[in-house]
Write a protein that holds these residues in place. Structure first.
Motif, PDB file in Angstrom:
ATOM      1  N   THR A 196      30.287 -40.050   5.874  1.00 27.25           N
ATOM      2  CA  THR A 196      30.554 -38.973   6.821  1.00 27.25           C
ATOM      3  C   THR A 196      31.894 -39.127   7.516  1.00 27.25           C
ATOM      4  OG1 THR A 196      29.764 -37.907   8.859  1.00 27.25           O
ATOM      5  CG2 THR A 196      29.314 -40.249   8.620  1.00 27.25           C
ATOM      6  N   ARG A 197      32.454 -37.993   7.864  1.00 28.12           N
ATOM      7  CA  ARG A 197      33.683 -37.967   8.642  1.00 28.12           C
ATOM      8  C   ARG A 197      33.384 -37.459  10.064  1.00 28.12           C
ATOM      9  NH1 ARG A 197      39.048 -38.404   8.141  1.00 28.12           N
ATOM     10  NH2 ARG A 197      40.501 -36.689   7.856  1.00 28.12           N
ATOM     11  N   LEU A 198      32.167 -37.041  10.308  1.00 26.23           N
ATOM     12  CA  LEU A 198      31.870 -36.435  11.600  1.00 26.23           C
ATOM     13  C   LEU A 198      32.076 -37.349  12.811  1.00 26.23           C
ATOM     14  CD1 LEU A 198      29.228 -33.779  10.812  1.00 26.23           C
ATOM     15  CD2 LEU A 198      30.890 -33.576  12.639  1.00 26.23           C
ATOM     16  N   SER A 223      28.783 -28.175   3.745  1.00 30.88           N
ATOM     17  CA  SER A 223      29.541 -27.956   4.978  1.00 30.88           C
ATOM     18  C   SER A 223      30.234 -29.216   5.465  1.00 30.88           C
ATOM     19  CB  SER A 223      28.609 -27.486   6.086  1.00 30.88           C
ATOM     20  OG  SER A 223      28.210 -26.172   5.836  1.00 30.88           O
ATOM     21  N   CYS A 224      31.396 -29.015   6.077  1.00 29.54           N
ATOM     22  CA  CYS A 224      32.102 -30.105   6.750  1.00 29.54           C
ATOM     23  C   CYS A 224      32.635 -29.566   8.069  1.00 29.54           C
ATOM     24  CB  CYS A 224      33.274 -30.588   5.913  1.00 29.54           C
ATOM     25  SG  CYS A 224      32.781 -31.374   4.371  1.00 29.54           S
ATOM     26  N   ALA A 225      32.789 -30.446   9.034  1.00 28.98           N
ATOM     27  CA  ALA A 225      33.343 -30.030  10.324  1.00 28.98           C
ATOM     28  C   ALA A 225      34.846 -29.818  10.212  1.00 28.98           C
ATOM     29  CB  ALA A 225      33.034 -31.077  11.387  1.00 28.98           C
ATOM     30  N   VAL A 226      35.439 -30.473   9.211  1.00 28.83           N
ATOM     31  CA  VAL A 226      36.877 -30.364   8.999  1.00 28.83           C
ATOM     32  C   VAL A 226      37.082 -30.104   7.509  1.00 28.83           C
ATOM     33  CG1 VAL A 226      37.142 -32.837   8.517  1.00 28.83           C
ATOM     34  CG2 VAL A 226      39.091 -31.570   9.407  1.00 28.83           C
ATOM     35  N   ASN A 227      38.079 -29.348   7.159  1.00 29.30           N
ATOM     36  CA  ASN A 227      38.403 -29.199   5.743  1.00 29.30           C
ATOM     37  C   ASN A 227      39.683 -29.970   5.445  1.00 29.30           C
ATOM     38  OD1 ASN A 227      36.159 -27.704   5.187  1.00 29.30           O
ATOM     39  ND2 ASN A 227      37.197 -25.722   5.218  1.00 29.30           N
ATOM     40  N   CYS A 228      39.523 -31.039   4.671  1.00 29.89           N
ATOM     41  CA  CYS A 228      40.651 -31.917   4.362  1.00 29.89           C
ATOM     42  C   CYS A 228      41.328 -31.372   3.111  1.00 29.89           C
ATOM     43  CB  CYS A 228      40.146 -33.333   4.113  1.00 29.89           C
ATOM     44  SG  CYS A 228      39.048 -33.897   5.441  1.00 29.89           S
ATOM     45  N   ARG A 229      42.622 -31.219   3.190  1.00 30.15           N
ATOM     46  CA  ARG A 229      43.327 -30.538   2.100  1.00 30.15           C
ATOM     47  C   ARG A 229      43.264 -31.314   0.790  1.00 30.15           C
ATOM     48  NH1 ARG A 229      42.568 -26.076   4.138  1.00 30.15           N
ATOM     49  NH2 ARG A 229      43.513 -25.314   2.219  1.00 30.15           N
ATOM     50  N   PHE A 230      43.102 -32.630   0.873  1.00 32.33           N
ATOM     51  CA  PHE A 230      43.122 -33.480  -0.323  1.00 32.33           C
ATOM     52  C   PHE A 230      41.731 -33.631  -0.942  1.00 32.33           C
ATOM     53  CE2 PHE A 230      42.734 -35.764   3.623  1.00 32.33           C
ATOM     54  CZ  PHE A 230      41.523 -36.407   3.451  1.00 32.33           C
ATOM     55  N   CYS A 231      40.743 -32.913  -0.389  1.00 26.24           N
ATOM     56  CA  CYS A 231      39.352 -33.230  -0.743  1.00 26.24           C
ATOM     57  C   CYS A 231      39.074 -33.044  -2.218  1.00 26.24           C
ATOM     58  CB  CYS A 231      38.380 -32.387   0.054  1.00 26.24           C
ATOM     59  SG  CYS A 231      36.676 -32.857  -0.299  1.00 26.24           S
ATOM     60  N   PHE A 232      38.423 -34.044  -2.802  1.00 21.84           N
ATOM     61  CA  PHE A 232      38.141 -34.011  -4.234  1.00 21.84           C
ATOM     62  C   PHE A 232      36.996 -33.056  -4.548  1.00 21.84           C
ATOM     63  CE2 PHE A 232      35.070 -36.869  -2.573  1.00 21.84           C
ATOM     64  CZ  PHE A 232      34.032 -37.000  -3.475  1.00 21.84           C
TER      65      PHE A 232
HETATM   66  S1  SF4 Z   1      37.099 -35.308   2.677  1.00 20.81           S
HETATM   67 FE1  SF4 Z   1      34.981 -35.311   3.438  1.00 20.81          FE
HETATM   68  S2  SF4 Z   1      35.055 -34.299   5.429  1.00 20.81           S
HETATM   69 FE2  SF4 Z   1      36.967 -33.806   4.361  1.00 20.81          FE
HETATM   70  S3  SF4 Z   1      36.539 -31.846   3.351  1.00 20.81           S
HETATM   71 FE3  SF4 Z   1      36.095 -33.461   1.866  1.00 20.81          FE
HETATM   72  S4  SF4 Z   1      33.889 -33.906   2.081  1.00 20.81           S
HETATM   73 FE4  SF4 Z   1      34.560 -32.739   3.900  1.00 20.81          FE
END
Ligand code: SF4
Ligand SMILES: *Cc1c(COP(=O)(O)O)cnc(C)c1O
Length: 341
Positions: free
Chosen positions: A201-203, A125-134
């Motif tokens: 973390t990005r939280l 789980s993430c609080a935000v979904n980053c479009r570039f996420c690997f």
């Molecule tokens: S970059 Fe980090 S916070 Fe963003 S979707 Fe991916 S794991 Fe989650």
């Protein structure tokens, strides 16, 4: 691939007392059209959203949206979270497991690629979904370390005296409740060879309310050294609320570092990157890594070529004190560390 519901799900009990941040979590915007409306960009819907389903859900906390510039379709925070048609393009060389994660798995939810460090995929789980996420393609449903009260992960770390640092990653490990995190660190008491706990973390950036008294109390109680690696890509992501979250983390004895991903159209400019370093330091955070994008399917439109990336970092080196210049790296499967570009 991560299914939309899976990634968006809040893994903790919504009735639990730590309440406020979890409430804000649940109020996140999950409809891209609502996101555009909040920014007065409904007239862009046609252009920005030829597709509604890219297989990776939209999720943006409202506090993060409040830091975007209304009316600006090129806002650098918006570009990080708004799904666009370019994600559906297949690009040669962009694959689903770009960093060889599946091969590095040493136990359920545990990756050991580098000497002395065990990385726990704490949650999907993430609080935000980053479009570039690997990790947009990682099969989290089967692979989180927090499953079964962290048993497999704790056993793997306890059994390996070579592990001096446990890294909590994911997903976002701080999306787990504080009691759930405490379960892990209680278990690590049986592994005195672990000297450091590191949290990626990005939280604290996208939902700074997560750094509440309970989290501070947990961090303050740990015997290990604590390092927290934030993930900030643009100076506009930092404001008074993130400054307060960072202050609380430092108060709990945490060393703060930042990693960014170099993203075309978001932060691929020397002015943006140097302002980012300055703002991070103002909030007590030192730049650590600037990552070249991991080449996973759906992110090719964010890529910056190496020549340009090197030129940008060279400009930073000329402008800033050395400690404000992040290391430009990329992850190459099979290498013994992240590789300098
Ligand atoms: S970059 Fe980090 S916070 Fe963003 S979707 Fe991916 S794991 Fe989650
Ligand atoms: C990136 C990574 C680490 C941490 O690497 P550092 O260079 O120490 O920041 C550790 N384990 C895995 C599996 C990683 O991908």
């Amino acid at each position: 691939m991560i299914t939309p519901n899976r990634v968006g799900a809040q893994p903790t009990d919504p009735r639990s007392p730590s309440g406020r941040w979890q409430q804000l979590w649940r109020e996140a915007v999950t409809d891209p059209l609502e996101l555009l409306r909040l920014l007065g960009l409904e007239n862009q819907a046609e252009r920005l959203l030829p597709v509604r389903d890219t297989g990776f859900a939209t999720r943006v906390p409202r506090g993060y949206i409040a830091r975007m510039r209304p009316g600006d379709p090129a806002d650098p925070l918006l570009l990080q979270v708004l799904p666009v048609a370019a994600e559906l393009l297949e690009s040669p060389g962009f694959v689903t497991d770009a960093v060889g994660d599946m091969a590095a798995r040493s136990a359920h939810g545990v990756l050991q690629k580098y000497q002395g460090r065990a990385l726990l995929i704490a949650t999907g789980s993430c609080a935000v979904n980053c479009r570039f996420c690997f990790r947009r393609h990682f099969p989290y449903a089967d692979e989180t370390a927090a499953a079964n009260r962290w048993q497999a992960a704790i056993a793997a770390v306890v059994a390996d005296a070579g592990v001096s640092e446990v890294i909590l990653s994911g997903g976002d490990p701080l999306s787990l409740s504080t009691p759930k995190l405490t379960e892990l660190t209680d278990g690590l008491a049986a592994a005195p060879h672990v000297r450091r706990l590191r949290i990626h973390t990005r939280l604290p950036v996208v939902l700074p309310e997560r750094v509440d008294a309970a989290l501070q109390g947990w961090l303050g109680s740990l015997s290990q050294q604590k390092v927290l690696v934030l993930h900030v890509n643009h100076p506009n992501e930092l404001d008074g609320a993130t400054a307060e979250a960072c202050r609380r983390l430092r108060e709990a004895g945490v060393t703060l570092l930042n990693q960014s991903v170099l993203l075309r159209g978001v932060n691929d400019a020397a002015d943006v990157l140097s302002e980012l370093s300055e703002r991070l330091l103002e909030q007590g955070v030192l730049p650590y890594y600037l990552h070249q994008l991991d080449r996973v399917q759906g992110v090719a439109h964010f890529e910056v070529d190496d020549e340009r990336a090197l030129a940008l970092v060279e400009t930073l080196r000329e402008r800033l004190p050395g400690y404000l210049v992040p290391r430009l790296v990329r992850e190459i499967p099979g290498e013994a560390s992240k590789s300098p570009v």
